[in-house]
Design a protein around this motif. Structure first.
Motif, PDB file in Angstrom:
ATOM      1  N   GLU A  16       2.902   9.770  -0.271  1.00 41.40           N
ATOM      2  CA  GLU A  16       3.796   9.173  -1.267  1.00 41.40           C
ATOM      3  C   GLU A  16       3.128   9.145  -2.635  1.00 41.40           C
ATOM      4  N   LYS A  71       0.851  -1.191   0.000  1.00 39.42           N
ATOM      5  CA  LYS A  71       0.000   0.000   0.000  1.00 39.42           C
ATOM      6  C   LYS A  71       0.885   1.239   0.000  1.00 39.42           C
ATOM      7  N   THR A  72       0.430   2.258  -0.702  1.00 40.35           N
ATOM      8  CA  THR A  72       1.150   3.519  -0.772  1.00 40.35           C
ATOM      9  C   THR A  72       0.385   4.553   0.037  1.00 40.35           C
ATOM     10  N   SER A  73       1.121   5.291   0.846  1.00 43.84           N
ATOM     11  CA  SER A  73       0.469   6.325   1.638  1.00 43.84           C
ATOM     12  C   SER A  73       0.009   7.466   0.719  1.00 43.84           C
ATOM     13  N   PRO A  74      -1.000   8.217   1.139  1.00 47.56           N
ATOM     14  CA  PRO A  74      -1.472   9.341   0.303  1.00 47.56           C
ATOM     15  C   PRO A  74      -0.362  10.349  -0.010  1.00 47.56           C
TER      16      PRO A  74
END
Length: 65
Positions: free
Chosen positions: A8, A3-6
């Motif tokens: 990033e 999962k990618t943080s918002p």
């Protein structure tokens, strides 16, 4: 798949958007003129085809009636 943080995600978007190569004003105008020319040529072509087919249909209807 990780999962990618918002934060990033938006950094990646900004980075990719920076790679976009926009056309110059001259390229945009040239392309627009070419599109207009092709549109006019196609309009005249289809007008001719439509008129010819219309004349053929009128002729055939005239033979029947």
């Amino acid at each position: 798949m990780s999962k990618t943080s918002p934060g990033e995600f938006f950094r990646q978007v900004r980075n990719e958007a920076g790679k976009v190569v926009w056309p110059t004003r001259k390229e945009t105008i040239t392309t627009a003129i070419m599109v207009l020319i092709m549109t006019v040529l196609l309009a005249v072509f289809f007008l001719g085809i439509d008129s010819a087919l219309g004349a053929i249909v009128k002729f055939l209807i005239g033979l029947i009636g």
